[in-house]
Design a protein around this motif. Structure first.
Motif, PDB file in Angstrom:
ATOM      1  N   ILE A  22     -42.431 -37.257 -75.441  1.00 54.13           N
ATOM      2  CA  ILE A  22     -43.248 -38.362 -75.936  1.00 54.13           C
ATOM      3  C   ILE A  22     -43.467 -39.380 -74.817  1.00 54.13           C
ATOM      4  O   ILE A  22     -42.509 -39.819 -74.169  1.00 54.13           O
ATOM      5  CB  ILE A  22     -42.551 -39.058 -77.130  1.00 54.13           C
ATOM      6  N   ALA A  23     -44.718 -39.774 -74.593  1.00 57.98           N
ATOM      7  CA  ALA A  23     -45.049 -40.792 -73.593  1.00 57.98           C
ATOM      8  C   ALA A  23     -44.731 -42.175 -74.145  1.00 57.98           C
ATOM      9  O   ALA A  23     -44.703 -42.384 -75.359  1.00 57.98           O
ATOM     10  CB  ALA A  23     -46.529 -40.705 -73.231  1.00 57.98           C
ATOM     11  N   PHE A  70     -50.970 -37.316 -68.198  1.00 55.74           N
ATOM     12  CA  PHE A  70     -49.547 -37.087 -68.396  1.00 55.74           C
ATOM     13  C   PHE A  70     -49.147 -35.723 -67.849  1.00 55.74           C
ATOM     14  O   PHE A  70     -49.955 -34.793 -67.830  1.00 55.74           O
ATOM     15  CB  PHE A  70     -49.195 -37.166 -69.883  1.00 55.74           C
ATOM     16  N   PRO A  71     -47.883 -35.583 -67.446  1.00 58.98           N
ATOM     17  CA  PRO A  71     -47.400 -34.266 -67.015  1.00 58.98           C
ATOM     18  C   PRO A  71     -47.483 -33.261 -68.170  1.00 58.98           C
ATOM     19  O   PRO A  71     -47.545 -33.644 -69.342  1.00 58.98           O
ATOM     20  CB  PRO A  71     -45.944 -34.527 -66.635  1.00 58.98           C
ATOM     21  N   LEU A  72     -47.468 -31.994 -67.835  1.00 54.37           N
ATOM     22  CA  LEU A  72     -47.516 -30.930 -68.829  1.00 54.37           C
ATOM     23  C   LEU A  72     -46.402 -31.121 -69.858  1.00 54.37           C
ATOM     24  O   LEU A  72     -45.252 -31.375 -69.500  1.00 54.37           O
ATOM     25  CB  LEU A  72     -47.368 -29.574 -68.136  1.00 54.37           C
ATOM     26  N   GLY A  73     -46.755 -31.061 -71.134  1.00 54.72           N
ATOM     27  CA  GLY A  73     -45.771 -31.189 -72.203  1.00 54.72           C
ATOM     28  C   GLY A  73     -45.471 -32.613 -72.635  1.00 54.72           C
ATOM     29  O   GLY A  73     -44.552 -32.847 -73.409  1.00 54.72           O
ATOM     30  N   VAL A  74     -46.252 -33.596 -72.147  1.00 57.09           N
ATOM     31  CA  VAL A  74     -46.035 -35.004 -72.489  1.00 57.09           C
ATOM     32  C   VAL A  74     -47.289 -35.549 -73.155  1.00 57.09           C
ATOM     33  O   VAL A  74     -48.405 -35.267 -72.719  1.00 57.09           O
ATOM     34  CB  VAL A  74     -45.714 -35.847 -71.230  1.00 57.09           C
ATOM     35  N   GLY A  75     -47.122 -36.347 -74.216  1.00 49.32           N
ATOM     36  CA  GLY A  75     -48.264 -36.965 -74.880  1.00 49.32           C
ATOM     37  C   GLY A  75     -47.845 -38.115 -75.776  1.00 49.32           C
ATOM     38  O   GLY A  75     -46.673 -38.259 -76.128  1.00 49.32           O
ATOM     39  N   TYR A  76     -48.829 -38.955 -76.117  1.00 50.29           N
ATOM     40  CA  TYR A  76     -48.638 -40.038 -77.086  1.00 50.29           C
ATOM     41  C   TYR A  76     -48.959 -39.498 -78.471  1.00 50.29           C
ATOM     42  O   TYR A  76     -50.097 -39.110 -78.730  1.00 50.29           O
ATOM     43  CB  TYR A  76     -49.633 -41.164 -76.831  1.00 50.29           C
ATOM     44  N   PRO A  77     -48.026 -39.482 -79.418  1.00 45.75           N
ATOM     45  CA  PRO A  77     -48.367 -39.058 -80.775  1.00 45.75           C
ATOM     46  C   PRO A  77     -49.121 -40.160 -81.523  1.00 45.75           C
ATOM     47  O   PRO A  77     -48.779 -41.334 -81.420  1.00 45.75           O
ATOM     48  CB  PRO A  77     -47.005 -38.785 -81.418  1.00 45.75           C
TER      49      PRO A  77
END
Length: 182
Positions: free
Chosen positions: A155-156, A109-116
């Protein structure tokens, strides 16, 4: 199965306030399954690595190859899962988070993006679905997740487009299918 072989403690500094955060790897792998029939789907279930907080998946790294596995689908469960890490029937979880097939590259994922994930997030467990085209002995294919406890500002997600009534004729190079919302 939780593994923290490369647990890294980092500092995130904003406005001269430093907050420590960790980055680690979580393995979601089939538990050395034996597949005896062609065209077999098998699933295993896993919990997020930290249950009492929210963690964020930053990367999804496949650990499989096309000679053994046709595709892998990672689904998120909206409820905590049981039967952790044991091969079982598929279908307990519905939220598609990631799909891999035929030696596709990792997802970063790009910087600052993630799956919680975790008990405080929508995703409280994982279903790892593996499709085997041929029989295999003692398979340990799956995914490795790079996870952090650092809050991600974005959020992804997956936007799935599907049209179940389309029939693609054999041998055509291109066949447009409308999947717009109507």
């Amino acid at each position: 199965m939780f593994r923290f072989p490369q647990l890294v403690l980092l500092l995130h500094c904003t406005l001269q306030i430093c907050k420590p955060y960790r980055v680690w790897e979580q393995e979601l792998k089939m538990p050395f399954v034996n597949v005896e029939q062609q065209d077999t789907y098998m699933c295993a279930y896993f919990q997020p690595s930290l249950l009492n907080g929210t963690t964020f998946i930053r990367e999804i790294l496949p650990s499989a190859n096309r000679s053994t596995v046709h595709h892998i689908i990672l689904k998120g469960c909206l409820h905590p899962v049981t039967k952790i890490g044991k091969p079982t029937q598929c279908g307990m979880c519905q939220k598609i988070m990631y799909a891999w097939g035929l030696d596709a590259p990792p997802l970063r994922f790009p910087l600052g993006v993630g799956y919680p994930t975790g008990l405080n997030a929508q995703i409280k467990g994982f279903e790892l679905e593996v499709h085997y085209l041929n029989p295999v002995k003692s398979d340990h294919s799956g995914l490795r997740l790079i996870v952090t406890d650092q809050i991600q500002p974005r959020i992804a997600g997956v936007f799935l487009l599907l049209r179940g009534d389309a029939i693609i004729p054999p041998g055509v190079k291109s066949f447009p299918i409308d999947v717009s919302c109507r």
